[in-house]
Scaffold this motif. Structure first.
Motif, short mmCIF file in Angstrom:
data_model
loop_
_atom_site.label_atom_id
_atom_site.label_comp_id
_atom_site.label_asym_id
_atom_site.label_seq_id
_atom_site.Cartn_x
_atom_site.Cartn_y
_atom_site.Cartn_z
N ILE A 31 42.84 32.10 51.23
CA ILE A 31 42.05 31.89 50.06
C ILE A 31 42.00 33.18 49.16
CG2 ILE A 31 39.38 31.94 49.72
CD1 ILE A 31 38.82 30.47 52.11
N THR A 32 42.15 34.43 49.58
CA THR A 32 42.11 35.55 48.68
C THR A 32 43.49 35.43 47.82
OG1 THR A 32 41.14 36.84 50.20
CG2 THR A 32 42.37 38.05 48.52
N GLY A 33 44.43 34.91 48.52
CA GLY A 33 45.84 34.88 47.68
C GLY A 33 45.44 33.84 46.66
N VAL A 34 45.17 32.65 46.80
CA VAL A 34 44.81 31.59 45.74
C VAL A 34 43.94 32.29 44.82
CG1 VAL A 34 44.29 29.23 45.47
CG2 VAL A 34 45.51 29.65 47.54
N LEU A 35 42.94 32.87 45.18
CA LEU A 35 41.94 33.32 44.04
C LEU A 35 42.82 34.32 43.23
CD1 LEU A 35 38.73 34.00 45.94
CD2 LEU A 35 39.36 32.13 44.72
N LEU A 55 41.97 41.50 45.48
CA LEU A 55 42.20 40.84 44.62
C LEU A 55 43.04 41.58 43.28
CD1 LEU A 55 41.46 37.62 44.08
CD2 LEU A 55 39.55 38.31 42.92
N VAL A 56 42.65 42.47 42.96
CA VAL A 56 42.90 43.36 41.82
C VAL A 56 44.49 43.76 42.06
CG1 VAL A 56 42.82 45.50 40.56
CG2 VAL A 56 40.63 44.16 41.18
N MET A 57 44.97 43.92 43.39
CA MET A 57 46.06 44.45 43.58
C MET A 57 47.05 43.03 43.37
SD MET A 57 47.73 46.09 47.30
CE MET A 57 47.53 44.65 47.97
N LEU A 58 46.41 42.09 43.95
CA LEU A 58 47.47 40.75 44.08
C LEU A 58 47.61 40.29 42.45
CD1 LEU A 58 46.31 38.77 46.99
CD2 LEU A 58 48.51 40.01 46.78
N MET A 59 46.62 40.63 41.71
CA MET A 59 46.43 40.10 40.48
C MET A 59 47.40 40.95 39.55
SD MET A 59 42.44 40.00 39.54
CE MET A 59 42.72 40.45 37.79
N THR A 60 48.00 42.11 40.00
CA THR A 60 48.87 43.07 39.17
C THR A 60 50.20 42.38 39.18
OG1 THR A 60 49.21 44.26 41.08
CG2 THR A 60 47.57 45.12 39.74
N ILE A 61 50.39 41.27 40.19
CA ILE A 61 51.78 40.62 40.01
C ILE A 61 51.74 40.07 38.56
CG2 ILE A 61 52.95 38.62 40.97
CD1 ILE A 61 51.34 38.90 43.64
#
Length: 414
Positions: A18-22, A146-152
């Motif tokens: 869920i966190t990954g998709v978000l 979430l912020v870290m994955l958003m940095t992709i």
């Protein structure tokens, strides 16, 4: 259903999915801004537009994110999280497709406004879902992930955009947005659960949202950290707006080299977010903010001081740290803000996002008007919001800590 009951129903593996998709949904804004920065000149020539007109497409996108979140917040409090999320993702995908077919800058800019409204769905829903599922420091950690994955998004977008531009032209950048939108739409349908029970939904969404919004705006524990979060994020948008002119115009980098430098600076977000997760094992978000904000002000001041330097490395070093501090501070400021809006997560998330992007629109516009003959406008776009954020936090600190459900170190026996 309480957050704890909901979490018992969701396995750790499902929670990670869920966190990954978000996170994928949350990269729509950086994807739609960072990926086409290096193509602005090509876009202007293709549509017979001035640099100011094409630059307006960036500012209008930020404006669309602002008003879109204020619309989306009431909707997700009334109709649940899933349906508005799916509709917003579909709107983003369709407008990305429409942008391929335009031949006039006014139409392009109008479509960018609607693309932003669709893009904001993932941002609003992501914060609300995390608020539904987590409490206290776990919420701060989840937002940090979430912020870290958003940095992709900001890491790969400029380089990917530059490669697509060189190989296939500027329209291919929007083809990539379409493909990401389709993938996100399918994954959202398959993975994201409905986390808002019917019993907690608002009967009259906009009237209830208006009442809740009036309450939250007058609540110091909400509005002060929300403004701080927006001011901190304003520095990131100063960087996004000014970086192309600074690194390509002032320092003379090619489109590809600019994309690589942008990605290297954005990598600081990942590293500092990981640092933040370690700090959260020992300190509350409020404590991290109290120490981190003065550091952020100091490093942005150094960025201003070295703006006159002809050395790209001397300028980039403090800029790298400053952008990293944005990642560290943002998750904590958002966690404190959302904790104060626990009973109205949808409108709370919308107000937080609206504040962030209203400030982003202002900062971005000022940096654009300041020109790109020197790095100074971009550097001031980092320093001034950082200074205001620091002053606001410390003048409002007692109210913030008094009204936030996130416990202090003292109350936990530290």
């Amino acid at each position: 259903m309480s957050p704890h009951q909901e979490m018992r129903r969701i396995t750790p593996g499902r929670a990670r999915a869920i966190t990954g998709v978000l996170a994928l949904l949350s990269i729509f804004p950086p994807l739609a801004t960072d990926m086409y920065l290096s193509a602005l000149g090509h876009l202007a020539r293709a549509l017979n537009a001035s640099p100011e007109e094409t630059g307006l497409s960036l500012s209008l996108f930020f404006f669309g994110l602002c008003i879109g979140q204020l619309i989306m917040g009431p909707l997700i409090d009334a109709y649940g999280r899933r349906a508005p999320l799916l509709l917003g993702t579909l709107l983003f995908t369709l407008t990305s497709a429409a942008l391929l077919m335009v031949d006039h800058i006014a139409t392009f800019n109008l479509l960018r406004l609607f693309q932003a409204i669709g893009a904001c769905a993932g941002m609003v829903v992501s914060r609300a879902v995390i608020n539904d599922l987590y409490e206290d420091r776990q919420a701060a950690k989840a937002l940090g992930v979430l912020v870290m994955l958003m940095t992709i998004g900001p890491i790969i977008s400029p380089t990917l955009g530059s490669l697509l531009l060189e190989a296939f032209g500027w329209r291919s950048i929007f083809v990539a947005m379409i493909l990401v939108g389709i993938v996100a739409l399918v994954l959202s349908y398959l993975i994201i659960p409905e986390t808002l029970p019917h019993a907690k939904r608002a009967d009259a969404p906009f009237r209830t949202a208006g009442r809740n919004a009036r309450h939250l705006i007058t609540l110091p524990g909400f509005i002060a950290p929300a403004l701080v979060a927006g001011l901190v994020q304003g520095g990131m948008f100063a960087f996004i707006t000014g970086s192309s002119g600074v690194f390509q115009g002032v320092f003379g980098l090619s489109s590809l080299a600019y994309g690589l430098v942008f990605a290297a600076i954005a990598m600081a977000l990942v590293l500092f977010t990981q640092l933040n997760n370690k700090l959260l094992d020992h300190f509350t978000p409020q404590r991290i903010m109290a120490v981190g904000l003065p550091v952020y002000v100091a490093v942005t001041a150094v960025t201003v001081i070295v703006s006159a330097s002809p050395s790209i490395w001397l300028f980039t070093a403090p800029l790298w740290v400053a952008i990293g501090m944005v990642g560290l501070l943002s998750a904590n400021a958002m966690a404190v803000t959302m904790a104060a809006a626990k009973q109205g997560a949808g409108i709370g998330s919308a107000l937080l996002g609206g504040i962030q992007f209203a400030l982003a629109f202002g900062v971005s516009s000022c940096v654009a008007l300041g020109g790109s003959d020197t790095p100074l406008p971009m550097s001031l776009g980092l320093l001034l919001p950082a200074t205001f954020a620091c002053l606001l936090w410390f003048t409002s600190r007692r109210n913030i800590e008094g009204s936030s459900p996130i416990r202090s170190e003292q109350s936990q026996g530290r």
